[in-house]
Design a protein around this motif. Sequence first.
Motif, PDB file in Angstrom:
ATOM      1  N   ASN A   1      -5.547  25.253 -12.753  1.00 11.57           N
ATOM      2  CA  ASN A   1      -4.684  26.440 -12.647  1.00 11.57           C
ATOM      3  C   ASN A   1      -3.249  26.093 -12.271  1.00 11.57           C
ATOM      4  OD1 ASN A   1      -7.611  27.521 -11.287  1.00 11.57           O
ATOM      5  ND2 ASN A   1      -6.766  28.696 -12.987  1.00 11.57           N
ATOM      6  N   LEU A   2      -2.935  24.797 -12.207  1.00 10.40           N
ATOM      7  CA  LEU A   2      -1.608  24.374 -11.776  1.00 10.40           C
ATOM      8  C   LEU A   2      -0.501  24.722 -12.770  1.00 10.40           C
ATOM      9  CD1 LEU A   2       0.356  22.631  -9.997  1.00 10.40           C
ATOM     10  CD2 LEU A   2      -0.435  20.634 -11.301  1.00 10.40           C
ATOM     11  N   ASP A   3      -0.834  24.815 -14.055  1.00 12.00           N
ATOM     12  CA  ASP A   3       0.166  24.793 -15.117  1.00 12.00           C
ATOM     13  C   ASP A   3       1.307  25.790 -14.950  1.00 12.00           C
ATOM     14  OD1 ASP A   3      -2.005  23.265 -15.864  1.00 12.00           O
ATOM     15  OD2 ASP A   3      -1.903  23.811 -17.970  1.00 12.00           O
ATOM     16  N   SER A   4       0.991  27.058 -14.739  1.00 10.58           N
ATOM     17  CA  SER A   4       2.048  28.068 -14.705  1.00 10.58           C
ATOM     18  C   SER A   4       2.998  27.849 -13.535  1.00 10.58           C
ATOM     19  CB  SER A   4       1.461  29.485 -14.648  1.00 10.58           C
ATOM     20  OG  SER A   4       0.831  29.725 -13.401  1.00 10.58           O
ATOM     21  N   SER A   5       2.459  27.462 -12.383  1.00  9.99           N
ATOM     22  CA  SER A   5       3.292  27.256 -11.204  1.00  9.99           C
ATOM     23  C   SER A   5       4.202  26.041 -11.378  1.00  9.99           C
ATOM     24  CB  SER A   5       2.414  27.066  -9.959  1.00  9.99           C
ATOM     25  OG  SER A   5       1.659  28.222  -9.700  1.00  9.99           O
ATOM     26  N   PHE A   6       3.645  24.937 -11.883  1.00 10.58           N
ATOM     27  CA  PHE A   6       4.454  23.737 -12.074  1.00 10.58           C
ATOM     28  C   PHE A   6       5.543  23.978 -13.107  1.00 10.58           C
ATOM     29  CE2 PHE A   6       5.340  19.831 -14.454  1.00 10.58           C
ATOM     30  CZ  PHE A   6       5.890  19.072 -13.426  1.00 10.58           C
ATOM     31  N   ARG A   7       5.203  24.594 -14.219  1.00  8.07           N
ATOM     32  CA  ARG A   7       6.185  24.798 -15.284  1.00  8.07           C
ATOM     33  C   ARG A   7       7.280  25.762 -14.854  1.00  8.07           C
ATOM     34  NH1 ARG A   7       2.750  24.291 -20.984  1.00  8.07           N
ATOM     35  NH2 ARG A   7       1.260  22.747 -20.193  1.00  8.07           N
ATOM     36  N   PHE A   8       6.917  26.774 -14.095  1.00  9.04           N
ATOM     37  CA  PHE A   8       7.936  27.675 -13.562  1.00  9.04           C
ATOM     38  C   PHE A   8       8.841  26.945 -12.583  1.00  9.04           C
ATOM     39  CE2 PHE A   8       9.101  30.534  -9.991  1.00  9.04           C
ATOM     40  CZ  PHE A   8      10.000  31.365 -10.671  1.00  9.04           C
ATOM     41  N   ALA A   9       8.249  26.200 -11.659  1.00 13.92           N
ATOM     42  CA  ALA A   9       9.019  25.566 -10.590  1.00 13.92           C
ATOM     43  C   ALA A   9      10.002  24.526 -11.111  1.00 13.92           C
ATOM     44  CB  ALA A   9       8.068  24.913  -9.583  1.00 13.92           C
ATOM     45  N   ILE A  10       9.629  23.771 -12.134  1.00 17.67           N
ATOM     46  CA  ILE A  10      10.504  22.708 -12.628  1.00 17.67           C
ATOM     47  C   ILE A  10      11.482  23.221 -13.676  1.00 17.67           C
ATOM     48  CG2 ILE A  10       9.116  21.862 -14.584  1.00 17.67           C
ATOM     49  CD1 ILE A  10       9.670  19.004 -13.550  1.00 17.67           C
ATOM     50  N   SER A  11      11.287  24.447 -14.149  1.00 22.39           N
ATOM     51  CA  SER A  11      12.122  24.992 -15.220  1.00 22.39           C
ATOM     52  C   SER A  11      13.345  25.717 -14.670  1.00 22.39           C
ATOM     53  CB  SER A  11      11.312  25.974 -16.073  1.00 22.39           C
ATOM     54  OG  SER A  11      11.180  27.231 -15.406  1.00 22.39           O
ATOM     55  N   ALA A  12      14.246  26.085 -15.580  1.00 23.44           N
ATOM     56  CA  ALA A  12      15.445  26.831 -15.212  1.00 23.44           C
ATOM     57  C   ALA A  12      15.124  28.256 -14.783  1.00 23.44           C
ATOM     58  CB  ALA A  12      16.425  26.852 -16.390  1.00 23.44           C
ATOM     59  N   LYS A  13      13.923  28.744 -15.089  1.00 17.04           N
ATOM     60  CA  LYS A  13      13.553  30.108 -14.704  1.00 17.04           C
ATOM     61  C   LYS A  13      13.470  30.273 -13.192  1.00 17.04           C
ATOM     62  CE  LYS A  13      11.023  31.409 -18.909  1.00 17.04           C
ATOM     63  NZ  LYS A  13       9.740  31.887 -19.461  1.00 17.04           N
ATOM     64  N   SER A  14      13.303  29.177 -12.464  1.00 17.45           N
ATOM     65  CA  SER A  14      13.152  29.252 -11.008  1.00 17.45           C
ATOM     66  C   SER A  14      14.453  28.916 -10.278  1.00 17.45           C
ATOM     67  CB  SER A  14      12.061  28.285 -10.540  1.00 17.45           C
ATOM     68  OG  SER A  14      12.477  26.924 -10.709  1.00 17.45           O
ATOM     69  N   CYS A  15      15.590  29.009 -10.957  1.00 17.91           N
ATOM     70  CA  CYS A  15      16.839  28.460 -10.409  1.00 17.91           C
ATOM     71  C   CYS A  15      17.262  29.053  -9.068  1.00 17.91           C
ATOM     72  CB  CYS A  15      17.973  28.615 -11.426  1.00 17.91           C
ATOM     73  SG  CYS A  15      18.467  30.322 -11.743  1.00 17.91           S
ATOM     74  N   TYR A  16      16.846  30.289  -8.756  1.00 16.56           N
ATOM     75  CA  TYR A  16      17.257  30.918  -7.488  1.00 16.56           C
ATOM     76  C   TYR A  16      16.098  30.999  -6.494  1.00 16.56           C
ATOM     77  CZ  TYR A  16      20.636  33.624  -4.748  1.00 16.56           C
ATOM     78  OH  TYR A  16      21.544  34.047  -3.773  1.00 16.56           O
ATOM     79  N   VAL A  17      14.987  30.337  -6.826  1.00 19.99           N
ATOM     80  CA  VAL A  17      13.833  30.248  -5.927  1.00 19.99           C
ATOM     81  C   VAL A  17      13.919  28.884  -5.252  1.00 19.99           C
ATOM     82  CG1 VAL A  17      11.325  30.246  -5.748  1.00 19.99           C
ATOM     83  CG2 VAL A  17      12.459  31.754  -7.393  1.00 19.99           C
ATOM     84  N   ASP A  18      14.233  28.866  -3.987  1.00 19.36           N
ATOM     85  CA  ASP A  18      14.563  27.615  -3.312  1.00 19.36           C
ATOM     86  C   ASP A  18      13.927  27.568  -1.927  1.00 19.36           C
ATOM     87  OD1 ASP A  18      15.740  25.153  -2.923  1.00 19.36           O
ATOM     88  OD2 ASP A  18      17.747  25.935  -2.516  1.00 19.36           O
ATOM     89  N   GLY A  19      13.396  26.397  -1.552  1.00 12.02           N
ATOM     90  CA  GLY A  19      12.793  26.245  -0.236  1.00 12.02           C
ATOM     91  C   GLY A  19      11.544  27.077  -0.053  1.00 12.02           C
ATOM     92  N   GLN A  20      10.825  27.345  -1.151  1.00  9.61           N
ATOM     93  CA  GLN A  20       9.652  28.212  -1.102  1.00  9.61           C
ATOM     94  C   GLN A  20       8.367  27.431  -1.329  1.00  9.61           C
ATOM     95  OE1 GLN A  20      10.094  31.834  -0.487  1.00  9.61           O
ATOM     96  NE2 GLN A  20      11.809  30.607   0.232  1.00  9.61           N
ATOM     97  N   THR A  21       7.245  28.085  -1.084  1.00 11.26           N
ATOM     98  CA  THR A  21       5.935  27.514  -1.394  1.00 11.26           C
ATOM     99  C   THR A  21       5.205  28.445  -2.346  1.00 11.26           C
ATOM    100  OG1 THR A  21       4.761  28.613   0.422  1.00 11.26           O
ATOM    101  CG2 THR A  21       5.800  26.480   0.901  1.00 11.26           C
ATOM    102  N   ILE A  22       4.416  27.852  -3.222  1.00 11.35           N
ATOM    103  CA  ILE A  22       3.528  28.596  -4.113  1.00 11.35           C
ATOM    104  C   ILE A  22       2.132  28.027  -3.915  1.00 11.35           C
ATOM    105  CG2 ILE A  22       2.951  29.164  -6.507  1.00 11.35           C
ATOM    106  CD1 ILE A  22       5.922  28.748  -7.193  1.00 11.35           C
ATOM    107  N   THR A  23       1.173  28.911  -3.694  1.00 10.56           N
ATOM    108  CA  THR A  23      -0.209  28.472  -3.501  1.00 10.56           C
ATOM    109  C   THR A  23      -1.044  28.854  -4.713  1.00 10.56           C
ATOM    110  OG1 THR A  23      -0.049  28.664  -1.093  1.00 10.56           O
ATOM    111  CG2 THR A  23      -2.262  28.662  -2.049  1.00 10.56           C
ATOM    112  N   VAL A  24      -1.796  27.887  -5.217  1.00 15.78           N
ATOM    113  CA  VAL A  24      -2.647  28.082  -6.389  1.00 15.78           C
ATOM    114  C   VAL A  24      -4.102  28.047  -5.945  1.00 15.78           C
ATOM    115  CG1 VAL A  24      -3.240  27.239  -8.685  1.00 15.78           C
ATOM    116  CG2 VAL A  24      -0.905  26.924  -7.811  1.00 15.78           C
ATOM    117  N   SER A  25      -4.836  29.103  -6.257  1.00 16.35           N
ATOM    118  CA  SER A  25      -6.235  29.232  -5.852  1.00 16.35           C
ATOM    119  C   SER A  25      -7.174  29.066  -7.046  1.00 16.35           C
ATOM    120  CB  SER A  25      -6.475  30.604  -5.205  1.00 16.35           C
ATOM    121  OG  SER A  25      -5.582  30.816  -4.126  1.00 16.35           O
TER     122      SER A  25
END
Length: 472
Positions: A193-217
């Motif tokens: 289930n990692l795919d969506s979180s990793f791809r969002f986090a490393i992409s330009a779509k997450s440019c203003y999301v900083d110093g955050q955590t995402i938990t994948v269950s």
Amino acid sequence: MSNFYETMLNNNLGRSLLKTAGLPTPIDLKRYNPSQETYFEGKVLVGACKNAALLGDLFRNLKASKATVYFPAAAKTAADILAAANKAGVRAIGVETKKGMSEKFDAFVFDASGFESGADLNQLYYFFNPVMRQLNSNGRALVLGRPHMKAATGEQAAAMRALEGFTRSVAKEIGKKSSTSLTIYVEEGAEANLDSSFRFAISAKSCYVDGQTITVSKAAASEYPDWHKPLAGKVALVTGAARGIGESIARTLARDGAKVLGLDIPPAEKDLSRVIAEIGGEMLLADISSKEAPQQISDKLKEMGGGDIIVHNAGVTRDKTLANMPEHWWNMTIDINLLAEEHINDALLANGTLNKGGSIICVSSMNGIAGQLGQTNYAASKAGVIGYVQYMAPVLAEKGFTINAVAPGFIETQMTDAIPFMTREVGRRLNSLSQGGKPVDVAETIAFFGNPASNGVTGNIVRVCGQSLVGA
């Protein structure tokens, strides 16, 4: 930043004057580009600890990108990294990492999932220390770990929780480059289930999301959809869709392929009609706090084939200090910002309106986390949203649904344009990126939550704030 400050930044004389005045001159954030073939293009340096468990899943995702992959050739885990890369069919290049090296990178990714105690934390130092100055602007520094509350020992829990403090601090160090840092915690058994979180986090779509955590269950794994149309065939409700952040959410979900039902109050009909016409959606005029609204929404969504994505964006502010606040201002704010969401969700669930795998996304606020002078009603309502999301996550997971929330910081809208100039300019820069966000930054995070591959992402509260100093 379409304002006087941005105008100054766009010419040499202006930048010189701002520098002389001691004001920050931030680097523009790179956002989603539809002409970019995949979610990531550039050079990524991959590191891992002993017994790292996520390397296979990491390389599976990198194979779907246009990344050029490097790893520290002298690392004790170099053989493990290379073996995982080869197994995934990814070419990984060994490089000597040292201060002053010529190679620059667009992302650092470190798999810390094998940490067993605080003694392992020095591996973060060995990986990041030599290359911190080699990160390009608009870069990413990501660390993968396991949720600390599901650790096997107290020592392991401490090591995993330490990752969050590390990435938050890294974010503050690299923010001047408009680069960001995040931690992704992946529960054991949730690797697929990692795919969506990793791809969002490393992409330009997450440019203003900083110093955050995402938990994948753990959840049923779904193949990642098309990067540019991940929501194709989905039906999305967006409340408060006529303008501002709501309008951007509606446009972004439609861009990603969803059929959008935009809702707003009757006085906003003209603006809502314009937005819906331009994105090819449908509209509903209603007061979400009325007794009739939940059933009206449910009926309309059923006409459209049921709802897949429910975005509770509509909200109000009625600001006064508590001693001076009229009772009806208090009640109105709680009714619209909190109770209406609960009543709508109750109706959708009771009527079977939410389709299998559906997602509910709520909009909280930084002020719901940190509080704010003159906003006891608003802060209470937005903190209530967070409590609701966290409680409902396991309840809805049993039914196959997800629920998450975004907490926006300083986002450039018509509302912020009305703030007095100096207050506005200071507010924009009270974060690690030294600039305000745009409505699309909130919308991108919501689209990530609504992605069908995000079915393992639930109960998350993600601040879209450039790592605001408020509530940090």
